[in-house]
Design an enzyme around this catalytic site. Sequence first.
Site, mmCIF file in Angstrom:
data_model
loop_
_atom_site.group_PDB
_atom_site.id
_atom_site.type_symbol
_atom_site.label_atom_id
_atom_site.label_comp_id
_atom_site.label_asym_id
_atom_site.label_seq_id
_atom_site.Cartn_x
_atom_site.Cartn_y
_atom_site.Cartn_z
ATOM 1 N N ASP A 1 24.204 40.516 50.700
ATOM 2 C CA ASP A 1 24.021 41.448 49.858
ATOM 3 C C ASP A 1 22.412 41.888 49.944
ATOM 4 O O ASP A 1 21.673 40.941 49.793
ATOM 5 C CB ASP A 1 24.350 40.957 48.432
ATOM 6 C CG ASP A 1 23.787 41.852 47.372
ATOM 7 O OD1 ASP A 1 23.146 42.813 47.620
ATOM 8 O OD2 ASP A 1 23.823 41.398 46.096
ATOM 9 N N TYR B 1 17.424 31.540 41.099
ATOM 10 C CA TYR B 1 18.287 32.463 40.982
ATOM 11 C C TYR B 1 18.355 33.684 41.930
ATOM 12 O O TYR B 1 17.415 34.067 41.852
ATOM 13 C CB TYR B 1 18.829 33.174 39.438
ATOM 14 C CG TYR B 1 19.955 34.017 39.663
ATOM 15 C CD1 TYR B 1 21.309 33.479 39.563
ATOM 16 C CD2 TYR B 1 19.800 35.195 39.935
ATOM 17 C CE1 TYR B 1 22.628 34.271 39.760
ATOM 18 C CE2 TYR B 1 20.890 36.400 39.973
ATOM 19 C CZ TYR B 1 22.295 35.696 39.797
ATOM 20 O OH TYR B 1 23.342 36.432 39.997
ATOM 21 N N LYS C 1 24.991 34.933 43.515
ATOM 22 C CA LYS C 1 25.941 34.055 43.794
ATOM 23 C C LYS C 1 26.101 34.100 45.346
ATOM 24 O O LYS C 1 25.767 35.035 46.196
ATOM 25 C CB LYS C 1 27.220 34.367 43.260
ATOM 26 C CG LYS C 1 27.412 33.509 42.141
ATOM 27 C CD LYS C 1 27.914 32.194 42.382
ATOM 28 C CE LYS C 1 27.683 31.434 40.942
ATOM 29 N NZ LYS C 1 27.758 30.073 41.113
HETATM 30 P P1 13P Z 1 18.605 41.313 35.883
HETATM 31 O O1 13P Z 1 18.960 42.754 35.353
HETATM 32 O O2 13P Z 1 17.582 40.670 35.194
HETATM 33 O O3 13P Z 1 18.401 41.355 37.341
HETATM 34 O O4 13P Z 1 19.885 40.394 35.823
HETATM 35 C C1 13P Z 1 21.216 40.949 35.788
HETATM 36 C C2 13P Z 1 22.187 40.742 36.742
HETATM 37 O O5 13P Z 1 22.419 41.562 37.227
HETATM 38 C C3 13P Z 1 22.463 39.507 37.522
HETATM 39 O O6 13P Z 1 22.378 39.563 38.678
HETATM 40 P P1 13P Z 2 25.963 39.430 43.141
HETATM 41 O O1 13P Z 2 25.769 38.082 43.494
HETATM 42 O O2 13P Z 2 27.079 40.008 43.757
HETATM 43 O O3 13P Z 2 24.714 40.118 43.670
HETATM 44 O O4 13P Z 2 26.075 39.650 41.623
HETATM 45 C C1 13P Z 2 25.303 39.047 40.809
HETATM 46 C C2 13P Z 2 25.524 39.255 39.177
HETATM 47 O O5 13P Z 2 25.607 38.326 38.951
HETATM 48 C C3 13P Z 2 26.117 40.403 38.698
HETATM 49 O O6 13P Z 2 26.483 40.367 37.371
HETATM 50 MG MG MG Z 3 23.947 41.768 44.272
HETATM 51 MG MG MG Z 4 27.965 40.145 45.636
#
Ligand code: 13P
Ligand code: 13P
Ligand code: MG
Ligand code: MG
Length: 365
Positions: free
Chosen positions: A12, A228, A231
Site C-alpha cells: 500500500d 502502527y 495492516k
Molecule cells: P488517521 O486518520 O489518523 O490516519 O487514522 C485513520 C485511519 O484511516 C487508519 O489507518
Molecule cells: P490499510 O491497512 O488498508 O491501509 O487500512 C488502514 C485502515 O485501518 C483503514 O481503516
Molecule cells: Mg492504506
Molecule cells: Mg490495505
Amino acid sequence: MSKVTLSVIKADVGGFVGHSSVHPNLLAAAKDHLETRGKGLLTDFHVGHVGDDIELIMTHSLGVDNEDIHKLAWDAFLAATAEAKKLKLYGAGQDLLSDSFSGNIKGMGPGVAEMEFEERTSEPVIVFMADKTEPGAWNYPLYKMFADPFNTAGLVIDPKMHKGFDFEVHDLIEHKKVVFHCPEEIYDLLVFIGAPGRYCVKSVYSRTLGEIAATSSTQRLNLMAGRYVGKDDPVMIVRCQSGMPAVGEALEPFSKPHIVAGWMRGSHHGPLMPCGAREAIPTRFDGPPRVVALGFQLCGGKLIGPQDFFADVAFDRARQIANEMADYFRSMGPFEPHRLGLEELEYTTMPDVLKRLAGRLVPIE
Ligand code: 13P
Ligand code: 13P
Ligand code: MG
Ligand code: MG
C-alpha cells in the site's frame, strides 16, 4: 524442464480516497516500471489491486527471494509512491519502511508470496489478494481447501489427493516454523491455526506429488515497524487441478464469509467479503474486509488471464451474508469482539487515559 517462479509482491503506497482504493496513476506508474525495467528479468506480469493495495503478479525464471526481482518490485512501488505524493494521496509510501533497498524486500514492508515449480501440462493458478485484514485470514480457507473433505471432494475421491497435504505453519511472534502432516495431524494443526493472529499457514505441499501447492505472505508489518503503519493486507497463491484442489474447491471456502481481524483502523473484526476486482473498494467503516481471486493459466511462464472469479453471481449470496454480518458487528460499536482485544489493537488511547486517571485508580479493598 526449466522451472517457473511466480512472485506476488504487494504494498500500500497511498490510498485513493482515504484507504479505499488505488489511483489509476499509481497503477500506471507500477506497470510502466515493470514494462521498462523488467525487460530481460520478467517473463510476464500483471498489476492488480484490492482496496488500497497494489499487487505485482510476476513470472520469471530466477527463483524465490531473487534480489533483482525484489529490487524491481521495490522500485515499482517507489515509482507509484512518487505519484501518490504528487497527488497528496492518503498514506503515501505507507508500507515502505526504509529509504533504501537492502537485498530482500521481505522485512522492508511489502508482502511477498512466491513459489517455484515445474509448469505442468496445464497449470491453473489463483492469486488471492485481500484488504483490511492480516495474513492469518488465509488459515481458515487453506484448511478448508487442503484438509476438509466437506469442502474439497478430491480429498476423498481423487487418488492424487487422497494421501493429503503438509501444512507449514509459522509462529509470527517467536519466528519458528513447524510442518503438520494432514489428515493425521489435523487436530494438532487446528490448535495452532485457529489462532490466526499469531500462527499462519505459510505454505502447503502435496504429499502425493511432493510439490508446493499454496503459499502466502506472512509479513507482520506492525511487528517489524514497531508502530502502527497499516495492516498487513495479505496475498496467497494456490495451484489448482490434477492433484491440487479444483479451481472451484479453492474458491468454495469463501462462499461462507469468515471473521477476520483488520477492519477500521486495523482494529476491528468483520466478515471477509469476496468480490470482483472492480468492487474491491472498501467503503463502509473502511470495509468490510475484501478478498479478490484472480485466476491465470500459465503457458510457458506467460500469465493467461486474469479470470475475476468472485465477480461471478454465485458469490452474490456470500456478499449478502457478509453485509448482514457487517450490520451485526457494527451494532456492537466499540465493544469486543467487534473491536480487537487490547493486545491486538493497532491504535489505542489506553496509555494516555491510564496516565490521566493515575490518581483515581485505587486498589479494590
Ligand atoms: P488517521 O486518520 O489518523 O490516519 O487514522 C485513520 C485511519 O484511516 C487508519 O489507518
Ligand atoms: P490499510 O491497512 O488498508 O491501509 O487500512 C488502514 C485502515 O485501518 C483503514 O481503516
Ligand atoms: Mg492504506
Ligand atoms: Mg490495505
